[in-house]
Motif scaffolding. Sequence first.
Motif, PDB file in Angstrom:
ATOM      1  N   LYS A  45      21.424  -4.658  27.179  1.00 24.17           N
ATOM      2  CA  LYS A  45      20.483  -5.738  26.942  1.00 24.17           C
ATOM      3  C   LYS A  45      19.246  -5.065  26.130  1.00 24.17           C
ATOM      4  CE  LYS A  45      21.340  -9.280  30.196  1.00 24.17           C
ATOM      5  NZ  LYS A  45      21.023 -10.600  30.695  1.00 24.17           N
ATOM      6  N   ILE A  46      18.500  -5.587  25.283  1.00 25.28           N
ATOM      7  CA  ILE A  46      17.572  -4.980  24.368  1.00 25.28           C
ATOM      8  C   ILE A  46      16.156  -5.942  24.545  1.00 25.28           C
ATOM      9  CG2 ILE A  46      18.844  -3.773  22.811  1.00 25.28           C
ATOM     10  CD1 ILE A  46      18.197  -6.124  20.849  1.00 25.28           C
ATOM     11  N   ILE A  47      15.113  -5.529  23.920  1.00 27.31           N
ATOM     12  CA  ILE A  47      14.004  -6.315  23.831  1.00 27.31           C
ATOM     13  C   ILE A  47      14.012  -6.827  22.493  1.00 27.31           C
ATOM     14  CG2 ILE A  47      11.387  -6.238  23.998  1.00 27.31           C
ATOM     15  CD1 ILE A  47      11.523  -4.332  26.112  1.00 27.31           C
ATOM     16  N   ILE A  48      13.252  -7.885  22.328  1.00 25.86           N
ATOM     17  CA  ILE A  48      13.474  -8.474  20.831  1.00 25.86           C
ATOM     18  C   ILE A  48      12.128  -8.984  20.648  1.00 25.86           C
ATOM     19  CG2 ILE A  48      14.321 -10.048  18.920  1.00 25.86           C
ATOM     20  CD1 ILE A  48      16.958  -9.890  20.324  1.00 25.86           C
ATOM     21  N   THR A  49      11.265  -8.553  19.628  1.00 21.27           N
ATOM     22  CA  THR A  49       9.866  -9.061  19.531  1.00 21.27           C
ATOM     23  C   THR A  49       9.793  -9.733  18.179  1.00 21.27           C
ATOM     24  OG1 THR A  49       8.970  -7.242  18.209  1.00 21.27           O
ATOM     25  CG2 THR A  49       9.040  -7.021  20.442  1.00 21.27           C
ATOM     26  N   ILE A  50       9.101 -11.009  18.310  1.00 17.78           N
ATOM     27  CA  ILE A  50       9.070 -11.840  17.001  1.00 17.78           C
ATOM     28  C   ILE A  50       7.224 -12.196  16.900  1.00 17.78           C
ATOM     29  CG2 ILE A  50       9.551 -14.190  16.062  1.00 17.78           C
ATOM     30  CD1 ILE A  50      12.099 -14.143  17.678  1.00 17.78           C
TER      31      ILE A  50
END
Length: 224
Positions: A3-8
Amino acid sequence: MNKIIITIDGWSSCGKSTLAKQLAKKLGYIYIDSGAMYRAITLYFLRNHIDWTNDISVSDALSNIQLAFIFNHESNQYEIHLNHENVEWLIRDLVVAEKVSEIAAVGLIRKFAVAQQQLMGKEKGIVMDGRDIGTTVFPDAALKIFMTADILIRVERRYKEMHDKNPNITLEEVKNNLSHRDYIDSNREVSPLKMAKDAILIDNSHLNMEEQLTIALQLVENLV
Ligand code: DC
């Protein structure tokens, strides 16, 4: 894939939350709307007539604010609660929108919100949207997206959204609010809105929801 962190991050009303929600759903991740936190804090400050230019009043108010994202099975999404009250709808009001950028520019308030956002990302598997998520909250995120869209297209989108709730609202009011917020968000001293050096730009002026989701999913796949 781990699992990763996705920033928008990106400008107001350019579809960040739509994409973030879709991505989170596809990946089985949690979606966090960081703007909702600043909006809920704004609601608290307005309701309680707190002077946000005074550090002591701000600290005092923050110590009385508890924010939580709680899953609503009817709407099928996480909704923000302010001191145990569901304020997900109230915070979308123009009264809050008019003041939120000013309040979100206060250093103590950002510190308060950022600390909580970082805790939410501890286990990864999260998509968070906002203005400073890729630059300040998760500078080491595996995938950073920066979204933009033509201002007139953004105004039309936000107008449609707000008009359902408030039929008296005018296009001019929506345009003024968006331009005003964009200006304050990108010119404030503490963590202004800017594209992280390693972010990928998506201009969705002429993309529909499926097209932008396909692009974002491809970016996730490219990480493997
Ligand atoms: O995403 P939104 O429009 O709901 O955000 C409301 C306001 O909150 C926006 O004008 C700027 C502020 N904000 C911020 O300063 N930092 C974030 N990470 C998210 C929102």
